[in-house]
Design a protein around this motif. Structure first.
Motif, PDB file in Angstrom:
ATOM      1  N   MET A 144       0.965  -1.232   0.301  1.00 10.96           N
ATOM      2  CA  MET A 144      -0.087   0.050  -0.106  1.00 10.96           C
ATOM      3  C   MET A 144       0.924   1.391   0.056  1.00 10.96           C
ATOM      4  O   MET A 144       0.407   2.226  -0.377  1.00 10.96           O
ATOM      5  CB  MET A 144      -1.031  -0.152   1.172  1.00 10.96           C
ATOM      6  N   ALA A 145       1.991   1.121   0.399  1.00  9.97           N
ATOM      7  CA  ALA A 145       2.826   2.418   0.626  1.00  9.97           C
ATOM      8  C   ALA A 145       3.283   2.714  -0.821  1.00  9.97           C
ATOM      9  O   ALA A 145       3.879   3.809  -1.173  1.00  9.97           O
ATOM     10  CB  ALA A 145       4.072   2.107   1.422  1.00  9.97           C
ATOM     11  N   LYS A 146       3.406   1.579  -1.763  1.00  7.36           N
ATOM     12  CA  LYS A 146       3.749   1.946  -3.145  1.00  7.36           C
ATOM     13  C   LYS A 146       2.339   2.274  -4.185  1.00  7.36           C
ATOM     14  O   LYS A 146       2.767   2.398  -5.231  1.00  7.36           O
ATOM     15  CB  LYS A 146       4.357   0.690  -3.905  1.00  7.36           C
ATOM     16  N   LYS A 147       1.292   2.346  -3.482  1.00  7.09           N
ATOM     17  CA  LYS A 147       0.068   2.567  -4.345  1.00  7.09           C
ATOM     18  C   LYS A 147       0.050   3.915  -5.002  1.00  7.09           C
ATOM     19  O   LYS A 147      -0.306   3.941  -6.235  1.00  7.09           O
ATOM     20  CB  LYS A 147      -1.190   2.261  -3.911  1.00  7.09           C
ATOM     21  N   ASP A 148       0.215   4.802  -4.143  1.00  2.00           N
ATOM     22  CA  ASP A 148       0.401   6.313  -4.723  1.00  2.00           C
ATOM     23  C   ASP A 148       1.074   6.470  -6.094  1.00  2.00           C
ATOM     24  O   ASP A 148       0.932   7.190  -7.033  1.00  2.00           O
ATOM     25  CB  ASP A 148       0.745   7.346  -3.743  1.00  2.00           C
ATOM     26  N   ASP A 149       2.394   5.955  -6.018  1.00  2.11           N
ATOM     27  CA  ASP A 149       3.188   5.884  -7.056  1.00  2.11           C
ATOM     28  C   ASP A 149       2.688   5.221  -8.443  1.00  2.11           C
ATOM     29  O   ASP A 149       2.934   5.578  -9.592  1.00  2.11           O
ATOM     30  CB  ASP A 149       4.641   5.346  -7.023  1.00  2.11           C
ATOM     31  N   LEU A 150       2.278   3.892  -8.399  1.00  2.00           N
ATOM     32  CA  LEU A 150       1.687   3.263  -9.352  1.00  2.00           C
ATOM     33  C   LEU A 150       0.481   3.867  -9.878  1.00  2.00           C
ATOM     34  O   LEU A 150       0.171   4.166 -11.116  1.00  2.00           O
ATOM     35  CB  LEU A 150       1.189   1.692  -8.756  1.00  2.00           C
ATOM     36  N   VAL A 151      -0.382   4.359  -9.007  1.00  2.00           N
ATOM     37  CA  VAL A 151      -1.534   5.350  -9.620  1.00  2.00           C
ATOM     38  C   VAL A 151      -1.189   6.403 -10.375  1.00  2.00           C
ATOM     39  O   VAL A 151      -1.686   6.825 -11.295  1.00  2.00           O
ATOM     40  CB  VAL A 151      -2.347   5.864  -8.592  1.00  2.00           C
ATOM     41  N   ALA A 152      -0.202   7.121  -9.787  1.00  2.00           N
ATOM     42  CA  ALA A 152       0.475   8.390 -10.534  1.00  2.00           C
ATOM     43  C   ALA A 152       0.948   8.294 -11.839  1.00  2.00           C
ATOM     44  O   ALA A 152       1.140   9.176 -12.714  1.00  2.00           O
ATOM     45  CB  ALA A 152       1.229   9.265  -9.682  1.00  2.00           C
ATOM     46  N   SER A 153       1.688   6.865 -11.726  1.00  2.00           N
ATOM     47  CA  SER A 153       2.319   6.869 -13.321  1.00  2.00           C
ATOM     48  C   SER A 153       1.481   5.941 -14.135  1.00  2.00           C
ATOM     49  O   SER A 153       2.069   5.810 -15.429  1.00  2.00           O
ATOM     50  CB  SER A 153       3.703   6.286 -12.616  1.00  2.00           C
ATOM     51  N   ALA A 154       0.596   5.541 -13.904  1.00  2.00           N
ATOM     52  CA  ALA A 154      -0.106   4.631 -14.867  1.00  2.00           C
ATOM     53  C   ALA A 154      -0.643   5.535 -16.184  1.00  2.00           C
ATOM     54  O   ALA A 154      -1.050   6.545 -16.031  1.00  2.00           O
ATOM     55  CB  ALA A 154      -1.608   4.122 -14.301  1.00  2.00           C
ATOM     56  N   GLN A 155      -0.243   5.025 -17.350  1.00  2.00           N
ATOM     57  CA  GLN A 155      -0.510   5.869 -18.580  1.00  2.00           C
ATOM     58  C   GLN A 155      -1.362   4.735 -19.423  1.00  2.00           C
ATOM     59  O   GLN A 155      -1.079   3.629 -19.753  1.00  2.00           O
ATOM     60  CB  GLN A 155       0.989   6.237 -19.190  1.00  2.00           C
ATOM     61  N   LEU A 156      -2.444   5.208 -20.190  1.00  2.00           N
ATOM     62  CA  LEU A 156      -3.290   4.504 -21.101  1.00  2.00           C
ATOM     63  C   LEU A 156      -3.233   5.454 -22.179  1.00  2.00           C
ATOM     64  O   LEU A 156      -3.955   6.499 -22.221  1.00  2.00           O
ATOM     65  CB  LEU A 156      -4.507   4.005 -20.385  1.00  2.00           C
ATOM     66  N   TYR A 157      -3.386   4.886 -23.314  1.00  2.00           N
ATOM     67  CA  TYR A 157      -3.587   5.423 -24.628  1.00  2.00           C
ATOM     68  C   TYR A 157      -4.430   4.513 -25.498  1.00  2.00           C
ATOM     69  O   TYR A 157      -4.164   3.228 -25.578  1.00  2.00           O
ATOM     70  CB  TYR A 157      -2.305   5.728 -25.436  1.00  2.00           C
ATOM     71  N   GLY A 158      -5.773   4.833 -25.930  1.00  2.00           N
ATOM     72  CA  GLY A 158      -6.437   3.891 -26.636  1.00  2.00           C
ATOM     73  C   GLY A 158      -6.946   4.708 -27.872  1.00  2.00           C
ATOM     74  O   GLY A 158      -7.462   5.976 -27.804  1.00  2.00           O
ATOM     75  N   MET A 159      -6.644   4.294 -29.140  1.00  2.00           N
ATOM     76  CA  MET A 159      -7.182   4.788 -30.572  1.00  2.00           C
ATOM     77  C   MET A 159      -8.481   4.193 -30.987  1.00  2.00           C
ATOM     78  O   MET A 159      -8.617   2.971 -31.063  1.00  2.00           O
ATOM     79  CB  MET A 159      -6.204   4.540 -31.336  1.00  2.00           C
ATOM     80  N   LEU A 160      -9.638   5.063 -31.061  1.00  2.00           N
ATOM     81  CA  LEU A 160     -10.864   4.578 -31.334  1.00  2.00           C
ATOM     82  C   LEU A 160     -10.988   4.431 -32.819  1.00  2.00           C
ATOM     83  O   LEU A 160     -10.211   5.119 -33.521  1.00  2.00           O
ATOM     84  CB  LEU A 160     -11.752   5.557 -30.716  1.00  2.00           C
TER      85      LEU A 160
END
Length: 279
Positions: A144-160
């Motif tokens: 749980m101490a690592k969760k904020d970094d995971l959430v902040a660094s998540a990147q998604l790109y989706g081409m419709l």
């Protein structure tokens, strides 16, 4: 005391894949005119896209309710397990908040919840990062101490590929839809601060793929990537094209191939391809 990892069906990892790793998921629901279907349980991705293709109106989706989480959490607590739950962005669904309500109902400090602030294959990639941390023997507090970094660094790109779902869903006017089709516009969406935004508008799929790869290279200039998710919504051939391009440009340790499912596909439509990674 073990740790049970729980997510929801919008992570778009297949039930079989999750079951092999003892990861639990709570399914959302998809409602067509002919009835209600449980995502990933009694509606496969293929069947969903076939139904949506023949439907004049878009289906609707509904969140997981607190009672469903109460049952899942109760069973795991009775087994003596701690729980780490990670769910679809609270900006996009009430599913995370339902999990919070269930935790409060149980009044347990053995339940740890994460608002992923993302969706679909990006949530799936986050699930797998958390799974790896559990497998490495980390306790819940360390994870749980690592969760904020995971959430902040998540990147998604989706081409419709299609603008029809945006139009049917009231997010795009008829005129803008017609113009977009005429110009072969492929919007590329991302999730920022928990919400879906248009990051770029490409003229054609090839330019869209090139743009997404350029963004990845900006974040990984050394071209070495630990893990990435490549996703498609009933567009496996285009996903393979994207994968080939990525493998020519980058050294990637682990690739997760993901099919965009019914809940997310309702809003994006068929033909989506995309990538998710951690910056």
């Amino acid at each position: 005391m073990g740790i049970t990892l729980i997510t929801d069906s919008t992570c778009d990892l297949s039930p079989a894949f999750l079951a092999e790793r003892n990861i639990l998921f709570a399914p959302l629901k998809v409602l067509f005119k002919d009835g209600e279907y449980i995502d990933k349980v009694d509606l496969t991705n293929t069947a969903f896209y076939e139904k949506m293709r023949s439907s004049e109106t878009l289906p609707t989706t509904s969140q997981v309710n607190p009672n469903e989480f109460y049952e899942i959490f109760s069973e795991e607590l009775q087994k003596g397990n701690q729980i780490i739950g990670v769910f679809l962005s609270s900006e996009l669904s009430g599913t995370y908040n339902s999990a919070v309500v269930a935790k409060e109902m149980l009044n347990s400090d053995l339940i740890f919840l994460i608002d992923s602030r993302t969706a679909s294959f990006s949530l799936g990639l986050m699930v797998m990062r958390l799974y790896d941390l559990i497998q490495e023997g980390n306790d819940a507090a360390t994870i749980m101490a690592k969760k904020d970094d995971l959430v902040a660094s998540a990147q998604l790109y989706g081409m419709l590929d299609t603008l029809d779902n945006l139009h049917k869903g009231g997010r795009l006017s008829a005129g803008a839809t017609a113009l977009g089709k005429m110009l072969n516009i492929k919007p590329i969406i991302e999730v920022q601060e928990g919400q879906v935004n248009v990051a770029h508008k490409a003229r054609g799929s090839r330019k869209g793929i090139a743009w997404m790869i350029d963004q990845l290279e900006n974040d990984y200039p050394m071209r070495e990537i630990p893990d990435i998710a490549i996703a498609n919504a009933d567009a496996p051939e285009l996903a393979e094209t994207l994968k080939r391009e990525l493998l020519m440009r980058f050294k990637i340790e682990r690739i997760y191939d993901v099919e965009v499912g019914a809940v997310i596909g309702t809003h994006t439509g068929e033909g989506v391809v995309g990538i998710a990674y951690f910056k």
